[in-house]
Scaffold this active site. Structure first.
Site, PDB file in Angstrom:
ATOM      1  N   CYS A 160       0.677  -1.343  -0.015  1.00 49.75           N
ATOM      2  CA  CYS A 160       0.057   0.126   0.097  1.00 49.75           C
ATOM      3  C   CYS A 160       0.912   1.112   0.045  1.00 49.75           C
ATOM      4  O   CYS A 160       1.555   1.511  -0.932  1.00 49.75           O
ATOM      5  CB  CYS A 160      -1.138   0.131   1.188  1.00 49.75           C
ATOM      6  SG  CYS A 160      -2.404   1.100   1.006  1.00 49.75           S
ATOM      7  N   HIS A 216      -3.123  -5.572   1.039  1.00 49.03           N
ATOM      8  CA  HIS A 216      -2.570  -5.715   2.323  1.00 49.03           C
ATOM      9  C   HIS A 216      -2.480  -7.286   3.044  1.00 49.03           C
ATOM     10  O   HIS A 216      -3.353  -7.971   3.483  1.00 49.03           O
ATOM     11  CB  HIS A 216      -3.266  -5.031   3.545  1.00 49.03           C
ATOM     12  CG  HIS A 216      -3.548  -3.338   3.238  1.00 49.03           C
ATOM     13  ND1 HIS A 216      -2.506  -2.831   4.252  1.00 49.03           N
ATOM     14  CD2 HIS A 216      -4.173  -2.815   2.376  1.00 49.03           C
ATOM     15  CE1 HIS A 216      -2.836  -1.656   3.928  1.00 49.03           C
ATOM     16  NE2 HIS A 216      -3.623  -1.549   2.775  1.00 49.03           N
ATOM     17  N   GLU A 238      -1.109  -8.441   5.639  1.00 47.80           N
ATOM     18  CA  GLU A 238      -1.271  -8.646   6.840  1.00 47.80           C
ATOM     19  C   GLU A 238      -2.917  -8.577   7.396  1.00 47.80           C
ATOM     20  O   GLU A 238      -3.147  -9.066   8.385  1.00 47.80           O
ATOM     21  CB  GLU A 238      -0.562  -7.379   7.592  1.00 47.80           C
ATOM     22  CG  GLU A 238      -1.348  -6.128   7.639  1.00 47.80           C
ATOM     23  CD  GLU A 238      -1.264  -5.205   6.362  1.00 47.80           C
ATOM     24  OE1 GLU A 238      -0.738  -5.893   5.272  1.00 47.80           O
ATOM     25  OE2 GLU A 238      -1.832  -4.184   6.452  1.00 47.80           O
TER      26      GLU A 238
END
Ligand SMILES: Nc1ncnc2c1ncn2[C@@H]1O[C@H](COP(=O)(O)OP(=O)(O)O)[C@@H](O)[C@H]1O
Ligand SMILES: [Mg+2]
Lengths: 748, 230, 83, 83
Positions: free
Chosen positions: B86, B203, B205
């Protein structure tokens, strides 16, 4: 005796009137000071005694709300409410309005609203972890409403995303009454260690008062007074009060303040919101039973030539006032320096109870702090039931022409902007940051896990202005009941709420009656459901050219899950499951979305609410969820049973699942399909678990009706001798596309 | 494996990366303030999501001048592993560690949603253990993710197997509706010529636990474990 | 053909967080001779109108109605001849 | 004192959805004489340097290093005298 600066205007009767103080209030000012106020002092009184800061019309009513409970660590009175959620953690939450600024400049108005409520949360020592937005606009057929909607959503997205607090839910509704007065209410919730909470109290004579954050400019001077006036044609010209938010600086401020709090040096801390330096300093002194002396020459500024009046009243964003232990000044400077933020000692705590403001050597204001805060006037304003209400409530709804096709009527309701899927809004918001969002926006309640806690939190904001318009007492109760029901459907036990009360001009007896009735209804519902009020916000004078908005309480309900595996969504999980209705359907069409959307009428009595029944239904639903029976749970709200069932069929993404069934009984079809009877929840269970659910409902004394089964390509519901049938794909298209179409937002 | 997670003023995904890499996956993971001048002792650096310096002017434009960046560049030149997600991807492009730039989404709106990605290449250690063509599901959350590079660069990236992820439909096909931001050639992630620097808009994560809907994000780091034991 | 170069900035006195941040970034890069920085929008319009006065009136109107937000922004424009 | 007016636009050939949207919005308002619209950035810098040539060199350098990204943007600036 303060010195009047040569440049300050003389305090004439006209100047007093322009500051919004009545003659009696001005007499009270003189009695407190035992002399005439200076211009700066007049400004200070005017903002502190404004409706926005003093709650002078609402206080007597708010006092009737229940605020205590075993889980409540902090009720109303501080910057935010605090609830003990177990595992040594506390949830800190509050909702606030930014209606007036958002009408003048939707993007910045909404953005600064987000910034303000976030500051209220980290002020208490909590890390903000989510936002919810509750919005009201005029009909989307009007260009102005579409413009305001687009601007407000962009403002919330722009600020919330950049500052790094995910917006995980909210709601939006539309009515002509909000066309010239949109509502922008934003809720923020944070998590803190339950034994490390901070308050906004200035304590310890001689302790330094430190200004941290952004520099002061001439932003929003008299914002608080503006929020205490109705709008007229000139409102859009009140340009100088517009403030621009800086989410980047706010992010730094969050980190720096939390870092400072961890040092143990903070005595008290308060954000500078409405009425800026004035409000934060006199409230901290008043709460702490102390005084504060400020020297304005030390206030960091970004504009030249600002007068003491302007510095005291500026509403520049992203600023805080901190009292620390003497000797900790360097610690503060080092931490804020690391984050490239200003930190300046601007004053000291005294013990004489005065807010004393110096400009260089001379005193420009000297006022008992307590007279500005707790000592503000309070009114029990006349309240009168509006004469027009009877006619509205008695409207004859017994003979409505039925629609040509019930399936098309359902599709029309699903596509109505009030009901249609709001994905076009929430996908503009980061709603996943911090890895907590277990149930994403789109279901009844958002569910968040809490790291370090076995369970989690559920949140929902609700408040049906149309119901409150038609019967404020019942509407007030329903606002609480519906928010609690949504949280229950998410698998949580409702434990506490925050609220934002949006009303018209309180000097009108009809408006005041609406206010009193809504608060009475909310209070009764809170007591019945065991959900105390931990705080909130009152926004009055929501009217333009004499037309008040619908009385609109927004309830932000907090629910607690003891086990995160209880998180539940509203969607059917597969074909062949049994679908039940907990609760009872009555012949109630008053105030319904069906009546509005298909017949253009906003009349009748809103659905009745039996609080004991409401409580039983919710308890039964939670018990069923906890015992692992429930595959999906969805309350019926706007659009009634047919809409609720259709929403269970249609996930935000992916393949819809059909439904086929019937509602037994002799109701007329429109009431059965679209009536909005309260205290009803649609649940689905695996086929062999039907009997267990029925037995559980019986134990709770709750009606439990088998409606039908999931699966197939069609949606079929029979009731009152009529059959509603539609391809579930067509319904999905209506629900998913309705909002973008109405808002004229292009596809991806 | 020791991870260093950079924190710029305005970053916000560093906490999530630390939780995912440390608490969920059991790696050693530590945050590194952007004013640090060295990044010794780490095997992999993460540039996380957020709005570094408010993303004012252009996303990543100011962060690339952070005091830590020369050390990051040296680390990458010596073959250290770097992953930018990002805002981190945007910073890597601005810093010249990756070619191209990220422009405002074609919709002109911020987009936070789940997307599907097709693994296009195993040219980086992060995907070395994955089968090309595999479909991963991860969230995106950005307002400026439209990948742009000139025609020559795009040709080179494609030719050298440096396009690592492309947005796709759940079944792996490429369609404009499955491209959430209008990226050139549906590009969601690329790597540098050596393969040790990966940038992607999604993302990973946020996709590391079943509770949150997907564990595909872990695969990028599982793959790492497989390659660099210890 | 005519082209309008429209520049839009936040009004004086309104906080410009972007401008302030860019100024600090420039200073950190060693450009310390920037006393003030404001960041705004730039709109380049190719016009079919060839009469300067008429074009100017049109652009003025476009700025007022759409391009600039009169609540917080000021605008300015110039016309240039293009081939 | 000198002031630099810097305008930054996306390079020719790069899709500018914002420009396209503004153009359609203008057309919807009845402004049909806009053949093309591009939206970029505007940076206004108040400089302490009073020598025009030196100021120009500084601004050029600021644009190259920070204000514009050469991969996607072009810039242009002019200096004007201010009181
Ligand atoms: N303005 C908004 N911002 C974010 N999410 C929204 C917004 N409006 C609606 N939603 C989401 O859409 C879903 C449905 O909202 P709503 O129709 O108000 O539900 P309910 O009738 O159960 O109260 C919820 O998950 C809610 O969070
Ligand atoms: Mg609901």
């Amino acid at each position: 005796m303060p010195r009047t600066l040569p440049a300050e205007p003389r305090v004439s009767p006209e100047v007093v009137a322009a500051h919004g103080l009545t003659e009696e209030e001005y007499a009270a000012v003189r009695a407190i000071l035992q002399r005439e106020p200076t211009y700066t002092e007049l400004g200070i009184f005017s903002v502190m005694w404004s409706e926005h800061c003093s709650y002078k019309s609402s206080r007597v009513h708010l006092k009737t709300l229940p605020t205590a409970g075993p889980r409540i660590l902090q009720g109303p009175g501080e910057n935010a409410g605090v609830v003990d959620i177990g595992a040594g953690l506390a949830a800190v939450f509050k909702i606030e309005s930014h209606n007036h600024p958002s009408f003048i400049e939707p993007t910045q108005g909404a953005a600064t609203g987000v910034g303000g409520i976030i500051r209220d949360i980290f002020t208490m020592g909590a890390r903000p972890i989510c936002l919810l937005d509750s919005l009201r606009f005029g009909p989307l057929t009007q260009g102005k409403s579409r413009y305001l909607l687009g601007g407000v959503v962009a403002g919330i997205a722009g600020y919330g995303n950049a500052v790094g607090v995910p917006t995980v839910g909210g709601e939006v509704a539309f009515s002509e009454s909000y066309a010239q007065n949109p509502l922008v209410n934003v809720l923020c919730l944070g998590i803190a260690a339950a034994d490390r909470l901070f308050t906004a109290r200035a304590g310890g004579r001689g302790n330094p008062v430190i200004y941290v954050g952004a520099k002061t400019g001439r932003d929003g001077i008299h914002g608080a007074t503006m929020a205490s006036e109705t709008f007229d044609e000139t409102s859009e010209e009140r340009r100088p009060t517009v403030q621009v938010g800086d989410p980047f600086r706010e992010k730094l401020l969050i980190e720096a303040c939390l870092e400072l709090m961890a040092t143990g040096e903070v005595v008290g801390i308060q954000d500078m919101g409405a009425a800026g330096l004035t409000c934060s300093s006199c409230e901290m002194a008043s709460r702490g039973g102390t005084g504060i002396e400020l020297d304005l020459t030390r206030v960091p500024r970004r504009e030249e030539g600002m007068s003491p009046y302007e510095v005291m009243l500026s509403e520049s964003q992203e600023r805080m006032l901190v009292v620390v232990r003497r000797g900790a000044e360097e610690t503060v400077r080092a931490i804020f320096g690391k984050w490239d933020l200003d930190a300046a000692v601007v004053g000291t705590v005294t013990d004489d109870g005065m807010l004393r403001v110096l400009d260089g050597g001379s005193v420009v204001a000297e006022i008992p702090a307590n007279a500005l805060a707790e000592g503000a006037p309070a009114y029990r304003r006349p309240a009168v039931r509006p004469a027009w209400l009877d006619a509205l409530q008695e409207a004859d709804l017994s003979t409505l022409p039925p629609p040509g096709d019930w399936g098309e009527a359902l599709a029309a309701l699903l596509a109505s902007p009030a009901i249609a899927c709001k994905r076009d809004i929430w996908r503009q918001y980061d709603h996943m940051l911090y890895l907590n969002t277990v149930v994403l926006p789109g279901s009844d309640a958002v569910v968040l896990r809490v790291k370090g806690h076995p369970g989690g939190l559920a949140l929902s904001t609700d408040g049906n202005g149309r119901y409150c318009f038609l019967d404020p007492y019942v509407g007030g109760m329903i606002a609480v009941a519906e928010a609690a029901r949504n949280v229950t459907c998410g698998g949580a036990e409702p434990v506490a709420l925050t609220n934002c009360l949006n009303f018209g001009d309180p000097t009108r007896p009809e408006v005041m009656w609406q206010f009193a009735e809504v608060v009475r209804g909310m209070g009764d519902a809170c007591r019945a459901l065991g959900t105390p009020v931990t705080g909130g916000n009152v926004s009055l004078y929501n009217e333009t050219l004499g037309r008040p908005i619908f009385p609109t309480p927004i309830v932000g309900m907090l629910g607690l899950l003891e086990d995160i595996r209880h998180a539940t969504t509203q969607w059917f999980k597969g074909a062949g499951d049994l679908v039940y209705l907990l609760g009872e359907t009555r012949d109630e069409l008053g105030g319904s979305e069906y009546l509005k959307r298909l017949h253009g009428r906003e009349e009748g009595r809103p659905p009745a609410l039996d609080l004991a029944r409401e409580r039983a239904v919710q308890e039964a639903c939670r018990a069923a969820i906890r015992s692992g029976l429930v595959r999906s749970a969805h309350d019926t709200s706007e659009g009634g049973l047919a809409v609720a069932l259709a929403e269970c069929c249609i996930p935000v993404e992916g393949e819809p699942i059909g439904f086929s069934g019937s509602l037994p009984g002799a109701l007329r079809p429109e009431a059965a399909f679209f009536g909005e009877s309260q205290s009803r929840i649609v649940v689905s269970v695996r086929p062999r678990q039907g009997p267990a659910l029925e037995a559980l409902a019986r134990r709770h004394g709750v009606p439990c009706t088998l409606l039908g089964t999931t699966g197939g390509p069609t949606f079929t519901l029979t009731a009152g001798g009529a059959t509603l049938r539609a391809p579930v794909e067509a319904l999905a298209e209506a629900w998913r596309g309705g909002f973008a179409a109405a808002a004229s937002w292009g596809a991806p | 494996m020791r991870f260093g997670i950079l924190v710029f003023p305005g970053s916000w995904s560093h906490q999530d990366f630390q939780y995912m890499l440390g608490d969920v996956m059991g790696f050693e993971a530590q945050v590194v303030w952007h004013k640090a001048t060295g990044v010794e002792g780490f095997d992999c650096l993460i540039l996380p999501g957020g709005f570094a310096h408010g993303d004012y002017l252009r996303a990543g434009a100011i962060a690339r001048f952070s005091p830590v960046m020369p050390a990051v560049i040296r680390f990458a030149e010596r073959g250290g592993l770097v992953l930018g997600s990002c805002n981190g991807f945007q910073i890597l492009c601005e810093a010249g560690l990756l070619p191209g730039a990220l422009l405002r989404n074609a919709s002109l709106q911020y987009r936070c949603q789940w997307v599907h990605l097709r693994v296009e290449s195993t040219a980086t250690p992060f995907t070395a253990a994955l089968a090309p063509g595999r479909i991963l599901r991860m969230p995106i959350s950005h307002g400026e993710g439209r990948y742009h590079a000139d025609a020559e660069t795009l040709r080179r990236l494609g030719g050298e197997g440096r396009v690592i992820f492309r947005y796709c439909a759940p079944d792996g096909t490429q369609a404009p509706e499955a491209n959430p931001n209008g990226s050139a050639e549906h590009i969601a992630g690329i790597c540098n010529a050596q393969g040790n620097v990966l940038g992607l808009m999604p993302h990973p994560e946020r996709a590391a636990e079943g509770l949150l809907g997907s564990e595909d994000g872990r695969l990028l780091f599982d793959a790492l474990l497989a390659r660099v034991p210890g | 053909m005519l082209r309008a170069r429209v520049t839009i900035t936040l009004k004086q006195g309104i906080l410009d967080p972007q401008g302030d941040t860019v100024r600090s970034a420039l200073a950190a890069l060693g450009f310390d001779g920037v006393a003030d920085c404001r960041v705004g929008k730039f709109v380049l319009l190719r016009l079919t109108e060839s009469d300067r006065a008429k074009a100017a009136a049109q652009v003025e109107e476009m700025c007022r109605r759409l391009l600039a937000n009169p609540v917080i922004e000021d605008f300015r424009f110039e016309l240039e001849e293009i081939p």
